[in-house]
Design a protein around this motif. Structure first.
Motif, short mmCIF file in Angstrom:
data_model
loop_
_atom_site.label_atom_id
_atom_site.label_comp_id
_atom_site.label_asym_id
_atom_site.label_seq_id
_atom_site.Cartn_x
_atom_site.Cartn_y
_atom_site.Cartn_z
N HIS A 18 39.77 38.85 -62.79
CA HIS A 18 40.18 39.91 -61.79
C HIS A 18 41.21 38.50 -61.10
N ASP A 59 42.17 43.08 -64.09
CA ASP A 59 42.09 44.09 -62.76
C ASP A 59 42.20 43.77 -61.96
N ASP A 60 42.91 44.85 -60.56
CA ASP A 60 42.83 44.50 -59.28
C ASP A 60 44.20 44.41 -58.69
N HIS A 113 43.44 51.60 -62.54
CA HIS A 113 41.58 51.00 -61.58
C HIS A 113 41.67 51.93 -60.72
N HIS A 117 40.43 51.21 -55.01
CA HIS A 117 39.64 50.94 -55.20
C HIS A 117 38.09 50.94 -54.80
N PHE A 154 34.52 48.56 -59.93
CA PHE A 154 32.88 47.60 -60.13
C PHE A 154 32.08 48.40 -61.26
#
Ligand SMILES: [Zn+2]
Length: 229
Positions: A18, A59-60, A113, A117, A154
């Motif tokens: 992350h 991710d992110d 992604h 989010h 998530f």
């Protein structure tokens, strides 16, 4: 533990990173547990170098993807797949468009992604379209490639989410269910790096054979620890 160390060539271990290093922005409460130090990140990279049964994903769209992770991947001749929240690019602490292009030039892959989010369960049709269709269009344009793979925010999904992803012609879906995955399967479970990961965590994730459902993972980890004394 000799038997458990054997690598099953018909399965892969998907890892999720992350953020790495000092967090450059206020983290959400659920992000705290997944942000790793540079030292721990390097230990993981060193452990997976030379292993063709490990897939690294990010991710992110954090700025640390380029600032910290990219040079360390290149040093080890590793590649990774970066899943970006299209609507958050350019915000403080996140990758901007130049950063995304830098990843591509370095031979890394880009996936989606989503847009903002958010949890994909229970989305109304309009938000679902933004998250699973429009986000892809923005990333297509930005990368000059068709973006067809997603990582579920998530790790939160249900059959409705999966139906929408199929309708959007998504070709691969990364979750966060833990354990190993079959290399070609549409749904791919992943293992998130934890802020407190240690050698035992690395060994358990990389060298375990059975794909464990997420709810079993803690129990299994405790059992293994007991067996090792
Ligand atoms: Zn995320």
């Amino acid at each position: 533990m000799g038997a458990l160390r054997a690598v099953n060539p018909t399965s892969v271990v998907n890892l999720t990173v992350h953020g790495v290093g000092p967090a450059p922005r206020q983290l959400d409460p659920d992000e705290d547990g997944t942000w790793v130090s540079v030292d721990r990140f390097e230990r993981v990279l060193d452990a997976v170098t030379g292993r063709d049964d490990v897939v690294i994903t990010f991710d992110d769209g954090n700025a640390s993807d380029v600032d910290i992770a990219l040079p360390r991947l290149l040093d080890r001749k590793l590649t990774a797949e970066f899943f970006l929240p299209a609507g958050l690019l350019g915000q403080p602490g996140r990758l901007d468009y130049a950063g995304v292009r830098q990843l591509l030039r370095a031979g890394m892959s880009i996936g989606s992604h989503g847009w903002a989010h958010v949890n994909w369960r229970g989305l109304d049709p309009q938000r679902a379209r933004q998250e699973m269709v429009e986000a892809h269009r923005v990333l297509d344009e930005l990368t000059g490639q068709r973006v067809t793979r997603v990582a579920v925010p998530f790790g939160s999904y249900d059959r409705h989410v999966l139906r929408r992803l199929r309708q959007a012609h998504v070709t691969r879906v990364y979750t966060s269910d833990g354990g190993r995955a079959r290399p070609g399967s549409w749904l791919q479970s992943r293992n998130s790096l934890r802020h407190d990961l240690d050698a035992e965590w690395i060994d358990g994730v990389l060298n375990s054979v059975p794909p464990l459902p997420a709810r079993m993972k803690k129990l299994a980890a405790r059992t293994v620890k007991r067996m090792r004394g």
